[in-house]
Design a protein around this motif. Structure first.
Motif, PDB file in Angstrom:
ATOM      1  N   VAL A 298       0.940  -1.217   0.085  1.00 53.14           N
ATOM      2  CA  VAL A 298       0.016  -0.072   0.110  1.00 53.14           C
ATOM      3  C   VAL A 298       0.922   1.159   0.066  1.00 53.14           C
ATOM      4  N   GLU A 299       1.807   1.325   0.756  1.00 54.47           N
ATOM      5  CA  GLU A 299       2.779   2.418   0.860  1.00 54.47           C
ATOM      6  C   GLU A 299       3.409   2.628  -0.423  1.00 54.47           C
ATOM      7  N   ASN A 300       3.950   1.472  -1.028  1.00 55.92           N
ATOM      8  CA  ASN A 300       4.454   1.934  -2.428  1.00 55.92           C
ATOM      9  C   ASN A 300       3.458   2.446  -3.540  1.00 55.92           C
ATOM     10  N   ALA A 301       2.385   1.636  -3.368  1.00 52.16           N
ATOM     11  CA  ALA A 301       1.277   2.089  -4.469  1.00 52.16           C
ATOM     12  C   ALA A 301       0.726   3.566  -4.189  1.00 52.16           C
ATOM     13  N   MET A 302       0.869   4.165  -2.943  1.00 45.38           N
ATOM     14  CA  MET A 302       0.411   5.528  -2.582  1.00 45.38           C
ATOM     15  C   MET A 302       1.691   6.489  -3.110  1.00 45.38           C
ATOM     16  N   GLU A 303       2.574   6.027  -2.832  1.00 44.20           N
ATOM     17  CA  GLU A 303       4.015   6.779  -3.297  1.00 44.20           C
ATOM     18  C   GLU A 303       4.069   7.110  -4.714  1.00 44.20           C
ATOM     19  N   HIS A 304       3.727   5.779  -5.166  1.00 44.95           N
ATOM     20  CA  HIS A 304       3.785   6.046  -6.768  1.00 44.95           C
ATOM     21  C   HIS A 304       2.658   6.731  -7.291  1.00 44.95           C
ATOM     22  N   LEU A 305       1.414   6.872  -6.854  1.00 45.96           N
ATOM     23  CA  LEU A 305       0.284   7.829  -7.428  1.00 45.96           C
ATOM     24  C   LEU A 305       0.703   9.165  -7.209  1.00 45.96           C
ATOM     25  N   MET A 306       1.158   9.304  -5.740  1.00 45.59           N
ATOM     26  CA  MET A 306       1.474  10.737  -5.522  1.00 45.59           C
ATOM     27  C   MET A 306       2.690  11.521  -6.138  1.00 45.59           C
ATOM     28  N   ASN A 307       3.459  10.461  -6.585  1.00 42.29           N
ATOM     29  CA  ASN A 307       4.707  11.097  -7.241  1.00 42.29           C
ATOM     30  C   ASN A 307       4.785  11.212  -8.944  1.00 42.29           C
ATOM     31  N   ARG A 308       3.633  10.838  -9.402  1.00 35.45           N
ATOM     32  CA  ARG A 308       3.526  11.126 -10.700  1.00 35.45           C
ATOM     33  C   ARG A 308       3.854  12.408 -11.533  1.00 35.45           C
ATOM     34  N   PRO A 309       4.350  12.619 -12.609  1.00 36.51           N
ATOM     35  CA  PRO A 309       4.416  14.118 -13.035  1.00 36.51           C
ATOM     36  C   PRO A 309       3.359  14.858 -12.677  1.00 36.51           C
ATOM     37  N   LEU A 310       3.360  16.159 -12.240  1.00 39.12           N
ATOM     38  CA  LEU A 310       2.411  16.996 -12.055  1.00 39.12           C
ATOM     39  C   LEU A 310       1.646  17.477 -13.299  1.00 39.12           C
ATOM     40  N   LYS A 311       0.554  17.608 -13.254  1.00 41.20           N
ATOM     41  CA  LYS A 311      -0.180  17.876 -14.802  1.00 41.20           C
ATOM     42  C   LYS A 311      -1.394  18.701 -14.361  1.00 41.20           C
ATOM     43  N   GLU A 312      -2.232  19.193 -15.403  1.00 45.37           N
ATOM     44  CA  GLU A 312      -3.425  19.986 -15.511  1.00 45.37           C
ATOM     45  C   GLU A 312      -4.668  19.066 -14.935  1.00 45.37           C
ATOM     46  N   GLU A 313      -5.699  19.302 -14.130  1.00 48.62           N
ATOM     47  CA  GLU A 313      -6.708  18.745 -13.724  1.00 48.62           C
ATOM     48  C   GLU A 313      -7.567  18.156 -15.085  1.00 48.62           C
TER      49      GLU A 313
END
Ligand SMILES: NC(=O)c1ccc[n+]([C@@H]2O[C@H](COP(=O)([O-])OP(=O)(O)OC[C@H]3O[C@@H](n4cnc5c(N)ncnc54)[C@H](O)[C@@H]3O)[C@@H](O)[C@H]2O)c1
Ligand SMILES: O=P(O)(O)OC[C@H](O)CO
Length: 313
Positions: A298-313
């Motif tokens: 769970v920790e790695n999955a959330m870290e992966h989601l949060m650290n994807r390249p920043l983008k427009e909504e």
């Protein structure tokens, strides 16, 4: 219209109970020897107007058959019994995408039973709520306008309100995809990440639902209706949901009964394959597929989601 429900699990039983307020209903189950109270729906006694049977040829004599089997079981069931089912009005209630064929229930039906009229009944509804007669609103999707109106009339009751739609693809995708996002929402809550994180995962999950559904031919407004957003809200916010509870168990590292029907687990894998074929990026669905198979923490999955390249909504 004569009505049989095929599949005596929690939902098939609840539908039979609700429709029995209008007239006789047959409920077919492969294990139908449990009497007048189905262990899958404890505390609900079947009314006299429901006839329970294990005799499929007899049950399938009705002109309208509601298919209340899990999505991953439907393809084989239809293929095995096509001779009994073809030519009927077949209404699917399954909320998933077949992992082998990468398709929803409506195409499974049309492939196995080309002469059948296909409809989908979906939307926010827990079996226990329907069986208790609590007010519920659903979407009835069918491309044949005459049959659609007839089904809407026949399957509505004073507490079960059906809205018509001609967007079968959108209706069934909403019901299938919300289960994937409900697992993600359950995981977030189970892991103690908070209500703000849940709101984020629901909203970004809804963006994934609408993006994939549009690529598969759905109307955006269908996803914003009962079958999409409505069911997403219900399933991501209630511990009555098995998909939410499954995610919660992943997030909290607790046990989960593997015999429970959790449509979102296999559907997440199907969605991930479909997205790859279409070149769509669906990070939450991919995360759920990996979490459900125990491939990532769970920790790695959330870290992966949060650290994807920043983008427009
Ligand atoms: N339970 C709900 O609140 C609810 C609400 C709306 C939609 N649904 C959908 O309805 C579908 C069924 O869910 P459920 O809650 O009834 O599940 P369930 O686990 O309570 O019951 C599934 C039933 O399918 C039967 N079954 C499984 N494989 C079969 C096969 N090969 N042949 C014949 N019968 C078979 C099982 O014996 C069982 O009776 C799912 O797609 C679910 O998403 C459920
Ligand atoms: O218990 P779930 O998670 O399968 O959800 C049941 C229904 O789909 C809710 O609409």
């Amino acid at each position: 219209m004569s009505i049989t429900v095929l599949g005596a699990g929690a939902f098939g039983t609840a539908l039979a109970v609700a429709l029995a307020t209008r007239g006789p209903v047959t409920l077919w189950g492969r294990n139908a020897g449990w009497g007048r109270e189905n262990p899958r729906l404890p505390g609900v006694t079947l009314p006299d107007a429901v006839t329970v049977t294990g005799d499929l040829p007899q049950a399938a004599r009705a002109d309208t058959l509601l298919l209340a089997l899990p999505a991953q079981k439907l393809g084989v069931f239809l293929a095995d019994h096509a001779a009994l089912l073809d030519g009927k009005t077949l209404v699917s209630t399954a909320k998933g995408i077949d992992l082998d064929r990468l398709t929803g229930p409506s195409r499974l039906i049309a492939t196995a039973c080309p002469a059948a009229t296909v409809a989908v009944l979906t939307g926010p509804s827990f079996a226990a709520d329907i069986a208790r007669g609590l007010p519920t609103a659903l979407t009835l999707a069918c491309t044949d306008p005459i049959r659609s109106k007839a089904l809407q009339q026949a399957l509505s009751t004073p507490v079960l309100r059906l809205y018509r739609s001609s967007d079968v693809t959108g209706a069934e995708l909403g019901g299938a995809l919300k289960n994937v996002i409900a697992i993600a929402a359950g995981t977030v809550i189970g892991a103690g990440l908070g209500d703000s994180a849940r709101a984020a995962i629901i909203t970004r999950g809804f963006a994934e639902m609408t993006r994939l559904s549009a690529r598969l031919g759905a109307q955006p407004e269908t996803l914003a209706g009962l079958s999409g957003l409505g069911d997403l809200m219900l399933t991501c916010s209630s511990v009555q949901s098995r998909n939410f509870r499954f995610g919660h168990a992943i997030g909290s590292g607790t046990d989960f009964d593997a015999s429970t029907t959790v449509e979102g687990a296999a559907t997440a894998r199907a969605v991930t394959r479909l997205a790859a074929d279409l070149g769509e990026d669906l990070p939450i669905a991919a995360m759920v597929a990996s979490l459900a198979q125990g491939e990532v923490s769970v920790e790695n999955a959330m870290e992966h989601l949060m650290n994807r390249p920043l983008k427009e909504e």
